[in-house]
Design a protein around this motif. Sequence first.
Motif, PDB file in Angstrom:
ATOM      1  N   ALA A 198       0.813  -1.216   0.000  1.00 37.44           N
ATOM      2  CA  ALA A 198       0.000   0.000   0.000  1.00 37.44           C
ATOM      3  C   ALA A 198       0.847   1.267   0.000  1.00 37.44           C
ATOM      4  N   TYR A 199       1.925   1.284   0.778  1.00 37.10           N
ATOM      5  CA  TYR A 199       2.740   2.500   0.880  1.00 37.10           C
ATOM      6  C   TYR A 199       3.349   2.877  -0.472  1.00 37.10           C
ATOM      7  N   ASP A 200       3.985   1.900  -1.132  1.00 37.49           N
ATOM      8  CA  ASP A 200       4.629   2.184  -2.414  1.00 37.49           C
ATOM      9  C   ASP A 200       3.599   2.580  -3.469  1.00 37.49           C
ATOM     10  N   ALA A 201       2.456   1.899  -3.479  1.00 34.93           N
ATOM     11  CA  ALA A 201       1.423   2.215  -4.462  1.00 34.93           C
ATOM     12  C   ALA A 201       0.867   3.611  -4.236  1.00 34.93           C
ATOM     13  N   LEU A 202       0.647   3.965  -2.974  1.00 39.63           N
ATOM     14  CA  LEU A 202       0.119   5.289  -2.652  1.00 39.63           C
ATOM     15  C   LEU A 202       1.107   6.384  -3.041  1.00 39.63           C
ATOM     16  N   ARG A 203       2.361   6.162  -2.773  1.00 36.24           N
ATOM     17  CA  ARG A 203       3.370   7.166  -3.132  1.00 36.24           C
ATOM     18  C   ARG A 203       3.439   7.358  -4.648  1.00 36.24           C
ATOM     19  N   ALA A 204       3.426   6.247  -5.407  1.00 38.32           N
ATOM     20  CA  ALA A 204       3.487   6.348  -6.868  1.00 38.32           C
ATOM     21  C   ALA A 204       2.259   7.060  -7.420  1.00 38.32           C
ATOM     22  N   ALA A 205       1.083   6.721  -6.897  1.00 34.07           N
ATOM     23  CA  ALA A 205      -0.151   7.352  -7.375  1.00 34.07           C
ATOM     24  C   ALA A 205      -0.188   8.835  -7.007  1.00 34.07           C
ATOM     25  N   SER A 206       0.299   9.177  -5.824  1.00 34.54           N
ATOM     26  CA  SER A 206       0.321  10.580  -5.403  1.00 34.54           C
ATOM     27  C   SER A 206       1.244  11.399  -6.298  1.00 34.54           C
ATOM     28  N   ASP A 207       2.402  10.839  -6.638  1.00 32.87           N
ATOM     29  CA  ASP A 207       3.322  11.540  -7.545  1.00 32.87           C
ATOM     30  C   ASP A 207       2.693  11.727  -8.923  1.00 32.87           C
ATOM     31  N   ALA A 208       1.977  10.702  -9.394  1.00 34.39           N
ATOM     32  CA  ALA A 208       1.327  10.809 -10.703  1.00 34.39           C
ATOM     33  C   ALA A 208       0.230  11.863 -10.684  1.00 34.39           C
ATOM     34  N   SER A 209      -0.404  12.075  -9.528  1.00 30.28           N
ATOM     35  CA  SER A 209      -1.499  13.046  -9.439  1.00 30.28           C
ATOM     36  C   SER A 209      -1.019  14.480  -9.609  1.00 30.28           C
ATOM     37  N   ARG A 210       0.270  14.719  -9.505  1.00 30.30           N
ATOM     38  CA  ARG A 210       0.790  16.069  -9.730  1.00 30.30           C
ATOM     39  C   ARG A 210       0.642  16.463 -11.201  1.00 30.30           C
ATOM     40  N   GLU A 211       0.626  15.464 -12.066  1.00 31.73           N
ATOM     41  CA  GLU A 211       0.375  15.722 -13.489  1.00 31.73           C
ATOM     42  C   GLU A 211      -1.113  15.607 -13.815  1.00 31.73           C
ATOM     43  N   HIS A 212      -1.813  14.744 -13.085  1.00 34.98           N
ATOM     44  CA  HIS A 212      -3.236  14.510 -13.324  1.00 34.98           C
ATOM     45  C   HIS A 212      -3.992  14.667 -11.998  1.00 34.98           C
ATOM     46  N   SER A 246     -15.237  -3.185 -13.403  1.00 32.59           N
ATOM     47  CA  SER A 246     -16.403  -2.851 -14.235  1.00 32.59           C
ATOM     48  C   SER A 246     -16.820  -1.393 -14.086  1.00 32.59           C
ATOM     49  N   LEU A 247     -16.320  -0.715 -13.061  1.00 33.86           N
ATOM     50  CA  LEU A 247     -16.642   0.701 -12.862  1.00 33.86           C
ATOM     51  C   LEU A 247     -15.744   1.617 -13.693  1.00 33.86           C
ATOM     52  N   ALA A 248     -14.675   1.067 -14.278  1.00 33.29           N
ATOM     53  CA  ALA A 248     -13.616   1.898 -14.847  1.00 33.29           C
ATOM     54  C   ALA A 248     -13.623   1.928 -16.371  1.00 33.29           C
ATOM     55  N   GLN A 249     -13.112   3.044 -16.906  1.00 36.39           N
ATOM     56  CA  GLN A 249     -12.861   3.141 -18.342  1.00 36.39           C
ATOM     57  C   GLN A 249     -11.506   2.519 -18.696  1.00 36.39           C
ATOM     58  N   ARG A 250     -10.573   2.584 -17.747  1.00 34.07           N
ATOM     59  CA  ARG A 250      -9.242   1.993 -17.953  1.00 34.07           C
ATOM     60  C   ARG A 250      -8.912   1.113 -16.768  1.00 34.07           C
ATOM     61  N   ARG A 251      -8.297  -0.043 -17.060  1.00 30.04           N
ATOM     62  CA  ARG A 251      -7.915  -1.012 -16.030  1.00 30.04           C
ATOM     63  C   ARG A 251      -6.433  -1.347 -16.223  1.00 30.04           C
ATOM     64  N   VAL A 252      -5.635  -1.051 -15.194  1.00 29.95           N
ATOM     65  CA  VAL A 252      -4.182  -1.170 -15.289  1.00 29.95           C
ATOM     66  C   VAL A 252      -3.701  -2.321 -14.409  1.00 29.95           C
ATOM     67  N   THR A 253      -2.982  -3.253 -14.998  1.00 26.64           N
ATOM     68  CA  THR A 253      -2.378  -4.356 -14.258  1.00 26.64           C
ATOM     69  C   THR A 253      -0.859  -4.272 -14.405  1.00 26.64           C
ATOM     70  N   ALA A 295       1.483   7.832 -14.613  1.00 26.95           N
ATOM     71  CA  ALA A 295       1.175   9.132 -15.228  1.00 26.95           C
ATOM     72  C   ALA A 295       0.984   8.976 -16.732  1.00 26.95           C
ATOM     73  N   GLU A 296       1.795   8.137 -17.354  1.00 26.55           N
ATOM     74  CA  GLU A 296       1.642   7.898 -18.795  1.00 26.55           C
ATOM     75  C   GLU A 296       0.289   7.257 -19.108  1.00 26.55           C
ATOM     76  N   GLU A 297      -0.100   6.289 -18.296  1.00 25.91           N
ATOM     77  CA  GLU A 297      -1.375   5.609 -18.541  1.00 25.91           C
ATOM     78  C   GLU A 297      -2.557   6.546 -18.352  1.00 25.91           C
ATOM     79  N   LEU A 298      -2.429   7.532 -17.468  1.00 29.49           N
ATOM     80  CA  LEU A 298      -3.526   8.461 -17.219  1.00 29.49           C
ATOM     81  C   LEU A 298      -3.652   9.520 -18.309  1.00 29.49           C
ATOM     82  N   ARG A 299      -2.666   9.590 -19.200  1.00 28.32           N
ATOM     83  CA  ARG A 299      -2.730  10.585 -20.276  1.00 28.32           C
ATOM     84  C   ARG A 299      -3.750  10.216 -21.338  1.00 28.32           C
ATOM     85  N   ARG A 300      -4.041   8.923 -21.444  1.00 26.99           N
ATOM     86  CA  ARG A 300      -5.023   8.513 -22.436  1.00 26.99           C
ATOM     87  C   ARG A 300      -6.016   7.562 -21.780  1.00 26.99           C
TER      88      ARG A 300
END
Length: 340
Positions: free
Chosen positions: A44-58, A142-149, A283-288
Amino acid sequence: MKIDLTETTSSKINKALVQGRRAIGSPAIGMVLTLVVVTDEENAYDALRAASDASREHPSRLLVVVKRPSRSPRDRANARLDAEVRVGEDAGIGETVVLRLYGEVIDHAQSVVLPLLLADAPVVVWWPVNAPANPAKDPLGSLAQRRVTDSYATEGPVDELRKRASVYTPGDTDLAWSRITPWRSMLAAALDQVTCDVTSVEVEGEEENPSCELLAMWLAERLGVPVRRAVSKGPGLTAVRMETTCGPVSIDRANGSLATLSIEGQPDRAVALNRRDTSELIAEELRRLDPDETYAATLRFGVDRLRESDGGVAGGTEQAEPPAKKAAAKKAAAKKAAAK
């Protein structure tokens, strides 16, 4: 600002978000999407940090779903939801809600997440680990437009690519594909500089690295030539060598950061091919947010088209096997022939 809620509900979490925005003097919502991260406590910690950093662009509302399996039957029967609401500096650019699910509510995570989604905004779901067998059929997926694995996080990355191909749904993607974006851009740029036809390709990288397999499949699918998969010590992808009618074209990266681009008749050039952090990949995946048709075509090309280096079919990919394995296969074939 942080607000801790114990044994709470989605309604109370929404109220805490409004309270937090007012407390920091920002009542308006300026976020472009909802990013749902489904993980376990260990990651959870690593995932949260990565997502938080990506949110600076999105700028986004980040919902981190942490499933906490209970040990005893009594605890498993008790449904409980704890939450940590972060706004302002503690949440980066956007809002963050860490949801910890206990007991029976683990099997109904979508009912917790649904009321917290931003209205009329796209939804992206990311599984850093333990992705479902079919992301599009998963209640949260099923709630999402994009699903990232991330197939690299599994025990059998190459087998995981086979599974992803069999259940692919438009909107699915994988971080193993995002990792090779700089390689694909560099290879396309290199081929734009020559007017020759590619006759064969060799992709070299770590064994059981899904990014190497995807790059090999992409080249085979796009170029329609034999592609040989060679194994190296890494890190990650180490080289792509293409034979053309005008001479060899290659990109070699031995140290994971700086690569050498070689084109017949031109001086060698140093190019930057750094291995990227997870935050950059997200961040790249959130661009499209539309389906990635190139990824779909590559995935459907199929890992099973990998062939032995001495038995490949034009337009397919070839996999070099260790000598010991080849010898064992030849010995087994000889025994079978003798039995006849």
